[in-house]
Design an enzyme around this catalytic site. Sequence first.
Site, short mmCIF file in Angstrom:
data_model
loop_
_atom_site.label_atom_id
_atom_site.label_comp_id
_atom_site.label_asym_id
_atom_site.label_seq_id
_atom_site.Cartn_x
_atom_site.Cartn_y
_atom_site.Cartn_z
N LYS A 153 21.54 -20.41 -44.79
CA LYS A 153 22.34 -21.47 -44.16
C LYS A 153 23.77 -21.44 -44.70
O LYS A 153 23.99 -21.66 -45.89
CB LYS A 153 21.75 -22.85 -44.47
CG LYS A 153 22.47 -23.94 -43.67
CD LYS A 153 22.17 -25.34 -44.16
CE LYS A 153 23.08 -25.78 -45.26
NZ LYS A 153 24.50 -25.91 -44.87
N CYS A 182 34.97 -21.07 -57.57
CA CYS A 182 34.24 -21.65 -58.70
C CYS A 182 34.68 -21.05 -60.03
O CYS A 182 34.66 -21.71 -61.05
CB CYS A 182 32.74 -21.49 -58.51
SG CYS A 182 32.30 -19.85 -57.94
N SER A 232 28.15 -26.82 -55.33
CA SER A 232 28.59 -27.76 -56.38
C SER A 232 27.48 -27.99 -57.42
O SER A 232 26.29 -27.86 -57.12
CB SER A 232 28.98 -29.08 -55.74
OG SER A 232 27.85 -29.63 -55.08
N THR A 233 27.90 -28.38 -58.60
CA THR A 233 26.95 -28.69 -59.67
C THR A 233 26.10 -29.90 -59.26
O THR A 233 24.90 -29.95 -59.56
CB THR A 233 27.71 -28.94 -60.98
OG1 THR A 233 28.28 -27.68 -61.38
CG2 THR A 233 26.79 -29.43 -62.09
N GLU A 244 36.01 -30.29 -62.37
CA GLU A 244 36.39 -29.26 -61.41
C GLU A 244 37.15 -29.88 -60.24
O GLU A 244 36.67 -30.83 -59.62
CB GLU A 244 35.13 -28.55 -60.89
CG GLU A 244 35.49 -27.36 -60.01
CD GLU A 244 34.26 -26.60 -59.51
OE1 GLU A 244 33.28 -27.26 -59.11
OE2 GLU A 244 34.29 -25.36 -59.52
N GLU A 301 24.33 -20.89 -58.65
CA GLU A 301 25.69 -20.54 -59.08
C GLU A 301 26.56 -21.74 -58.74
O GLU A 301 26.80 -22.02 -57.56
CB GLU A 301 26.14 -19.26 -58.37
CG GLU A 301 27.26 -18.55 -59.09
CD GLU A 301 28.60 -18.98 -58.57
OE1 GLU A 301 29.16 -19.96 -59.12
OE2 GLU A 301 29.09 -18.36 -57.63
#
Length: 490
Positions: free
Chosen positions: A195, A303, A248-249, A400, A269
Site C-alpha cells: 500500500k 527520515c 512515522s514513529t 522530527e 523503518e
Amino acid sequence: MAKRDNTLKLKFDSARKFAPAPESRSAAKIKPKYDLFINGKFEKPLSKKYFDSTNPATGEKLSEVADSSAADVDKAVKAARNAFNSWSKLPAAERGKYIFRIARMVQERARELAIVETLDGGKPIRESRDFDVPTAANHFFYYAGWADKLEYAFPNRTAKPLGVAGQIIPWNFPLLMAAWKIAPALATGNTVVLKPAETTPLTAMLLAEIILEADLPPGVVNIITGAGSTGAAIVNHPDVNKIAFTGSTDVGKIIEKAIAGTDKKATLELGGKAANIIFEDAPLDQAVEGIVNGIFFNQGHVCCAGSRLYVQESVLESVLRKLKDRIETLIVGDPLDKNTDVGAINSKQQYDQIMKYIKIGINEGSDMFQSSCTLPSKGLYIPPTIFSNVAQSSRIAQEEIFGPVLTIQSFRTDDEVIEKANNTPYGLSAGVWTDKGSKIFNLTTKLRAGVVWANTFNKFDPTSPFGGYKESGYGREGGLHGLAPYLNLV
Ligand code: ADP
C-alpha cells in the site's frame, strides 16, 4: 554574531509565472482513475470509493485512486496467499528473471516515472530523474541477483520464505520505497500486498502496470491504495505473515502494539533526527555542500535527513556564513523545472506541521535565518530555514520536523558532540566531516545510528543495509541484511 531577526516573513510573488517546464507534463500519461491491482488484474474496489491524488505544487487534481476497505484488503491477501504456493516453489533463477524484467521496465519507463513522481509528490525533477527512479531500478537489479544465491547468503542454514508480506510505505520516496520493499520479498519467495501512501499513490500504480506487463504470475504482487485505515487492515489481517513498514514513529508504535502476541514478523523503518557533525579540520566548503544536501534534499522529507548540525566552536562563524550564502543561491519553486533545488511540500498537513515547528523555534528563542527567495504564490512552499543558538533540550532539536529546517549547535570536544548527537529518541543516521580517519573511526563506533556517513551524506546503494536504533525502528533493508527479514532461517 549574526543579526537577530526572528520575524516570520514568507515572500510570495503573485506575478511569477512558472517557466515552461523542460520536463513536459504531457509525457506523463496519467489515467483519470486507477483501480486496485489484485491477482494480476485492475479491479474496482469493493468499497466503491475513490479519492483524489493532487499535485502539491499547484493544487491540481491528477487522478483518482481506489479507497480500499477491509474487504478489499482481504481480497488482496487471499490472492497473495494463493500465489504463494507456486511462487515460493518456482526455481529461484526464474524468480530472479521476473525481478530483472521489472528492473529493465522501470528503466524503460524512467522518464515517465520521474515526471509522475514529481507531479504527485512535489520533489524536484532532478531528484526524481537522477535519484529516485534509477535507485529503484538498481534495487530490483540487485535483488534479482540474490534470488538464486540464497544458500551463499546463509550458508549451512535452511532459508524458507515467510509467506504473505504486507508492505506499507510513505510519501517521501514512493517508487523507491516500493522497490525497497517488493524486490527482497520476491527474491526470497514471498508474495506481496503493498500500500502506497495516500498523497503519493501514482508511481505505485505505474509499477503495477509494469508488473502486469512483466507477466508476473497473478497474485504475486498486489498493489492497493487507501489511507491509514487500509494500512491498519493489512496489519491486522490474520493471514499476513510479515509487516514491512516505513513511516512515522507514531504509526510504527501502533503497528508494534497491533502485532504483539501474533507470530507476524516486522521490519519498522521510522523517524529520525540525524546529527551532521563538522570538525574544525574538515574541508569546510565541501562540508557545507554536504550539510545543504543533507537537509534540503527532497525538501527535508527524509527520515535520515541531517536535521541537526553540530559545528566545532572555532569554525562556527565561518560555517554559518558559508551556509547562509549557499542557502541564498538555492532555487525554490516549480518541481518540474530542472534547475529547481527545493520543490513543493508534499501536503497541507505536512506544511502545517513544518510551519508549527518554525514558530516553536522562534518562540524557544533560537535565531532564525531564512532564504530570501520569493516563493510561487500557488502551491505549498517553505524556504530553506536554519536556526542557530539552539538549546539541546529545545523541541526543534529533539523532534522530527520532516521539512527544510536545520538546527545548529556548537561543540568543543569529541565526547561532548557524541553525547549531544546521541541525545534524542532517534538513531537512524549521522554524518561526520573531518580530515582525520581516526576521528571518523572513533565516532562511527560511538554514534548510536544505523548509518554513519563520513565526508558525505544521503548516499544510498542497494548493497548497503539501512535501518535504525532506538525509536527509529528495527530490521535492515538493503544488502544481504535486507534478505533475512523475509526468511525463516533455521
Ligand atoms: P506521515 O505521518 O509522515 O504521513 P505515516 O506514518 O502516517 O506518515 O504514513 C506512512 C504510511 O502508513 C502511509 O502509507 C499511511 O497510510 C500508513 N498508515 C497510517 N496510519 C496507519 C495505521 N494505523 N496502520 C497502518 N498503516 C498506517
